[in-house]
Design an enzyme around this catalytic site. Structure first.
Site, short mmCIF file in Angstrom:
data_model
loop_
_atom_site.label_atom_id
_atom_site.label_comp_id
_atom_site.label_asym_id
_atom_site.label_seq_id
_atom_site.Cartn_x
_atom_site.Cartn_y
_atom_site.Cartn_z
N SER A 242 13.33 -1.25 -4.69
CA SER A 242 13.35 -2.72 -4.71
C SER A 242 13.84 -3.14 -6.08
CB SER A 242 11.90 -3.22 -4.51
OG SER A 242 11.81 -4.60 -4.78
N TYR B 93 2.76 -2.60 -6.08
CA TYR B 93 4.09 -2.61 -5.46
C TYR B 93 5.15 -2.27 -6.51
CZ TYR B 93 7.98 -4.07 -2.51
OH TYR B 93 9.15 -4.08 -1.75
#
Ligand SMILES: NC(=O)c1ccc[n+]([C@@H]2O[C@H](COP(=O)([O-])OP(=O)(O)OC[C@H]3O[C@@H](n4cnc5c(N)ncnc54)[C@H](O)[C@@H]3O)[C@@H](O)[C@H]2O)c1
Length: 268
Positions: free
Chosen positions: A133, A146
């Site tokens: 990401s 995350y």
């Protein structure tokens, strides 16, 4: 294709099938998996599905075996399944940390461990695509499992690329910004062993951040655009896959701060 029953994974499975590839869709969510396989089977004959929890190495091993049994030689492996959970520094439970790290980081490792010996053995080359990401390249999400998991996936992919290049095996790390998927509803796939997710205090800064992320996801890129970039990147053996324009500004401040800190150390 892990996490292939929805979102970016489904779009990649669709793009791969349209390109004539045989695809094994692996996912933890049984109903979504069945629906995904039947949608893809409408136009592609060589689609299979298998239930898989990437956090469990034995489950990934079974999915790998199912792929070998169905198709013989496997060449492209997408370690894509991922979940998001966060909260403020005082609110993130250890269960949340473990769940996110187990799926997002260990899930990638399990995929590499289960498929790499096979790809090396057949000797025809191959390609790993690990989904990280933009949250793996700058710390914008703060003290978050995350972000930590995605930084680790970027690092692991860089190292893997260097180690596998001499064997004719490529590695890409996919770093999208916001994509219109159900990542904001990750809790639907949270196994009971990680406990229940704790509701956020609606007046907390974390709740405001989650609401803002939900808005950004809704306005995000279509997964099919990400999938098209991935297919092109595999063909060109690109290590970093970026999907959104204007990503420079997200990393420039961090890189500039790192370089400035290094410049403070004067040469002897
Ligand atoms: N949507 C975004 O804005 C965005 C941005 C950057 C990176 N990503 C990453 O893209 C990947 C795909 O996410 P998405 O946005 O498509 O979300 P999504 O929730 O729509 O899809 C994720 C898929 O992974 C599956 N999954 C969840 N836990 C699993 C497990 N333990 N084992 C196997 N499958 C599991 C889900 O069932 C689902 O099909 C993730 O790694 C995510 O972190 C998403």
């Amino acid at each position: 294709m892990t996490g292939g029953a929805g979102g970016i994974g489904f779009a990649m499975a669709q793009a791969f099938a349209e390109a004539g590839m045989k695809v094994m869709v692996a996912d933890i969510e049984a109903d979504a998996l069945q629906a995904a396989v039947s949608r893809l089977s409408e136009f592609a004959p060589d689609i299979r599905g298998t239930i898989c929890d990437v956090a469990d190495p034995a489950s990934v091993e079974r999915a790998a075996q199912a792929s070998f049994d169905a198709f013989g030689r496997v060449h492209v492996v997408c370690n894509n399944a991922g979940v998001a959970a966060g909260g403020g520094i005082d609110q993130i439970s250890l269960d949340n940390w473990r769940w996110v790290i187990d799926v997002n980081l260990m899930g990638v490792l399990h995929g590499v461990r289960s498929f790499l010996p096979h790809i090396r053995a057949h000797g025809e080359g191959g390609h790993f695509v690990n989904t990280a990401s933009m949250a793996g390249l700058h710390g914008g999400l703060g003290f978050s499992p995350y972000g930590a998991s995605k930084f680790a996936v970027v690092s692991m992919s860089e190292g893997l690329a260097a180690q596998l290049a001499p064997h004719g095996i490529g590695v890409s790390v996919l770093c999208p910004s916001y994509v219109r998927t159900r990542i904001g509803e990750s809790g639907r796939n949270r196994p009971g062993r990680y406990g229940a997710s704790q509701p956020l205090d609606p007046n907390s800064p974390s709740a405001a951040l989650v609401a803002e992320i939900a808005r950004q996801l809704e306005a995000g890129l279509e997964p099919s655009a990400v999938a098209a970039r991935v297919l092109a990147a595999i063909r060109d053996n690109e290590l970093y896959i970026f999907t959104h324009p204007g990503m420079r500004t997200e990393v420039e401040a961090r890189f500039a701060a790192i370089l400035a800190a290094m410049d403070k150390v004067s040469a002897p």
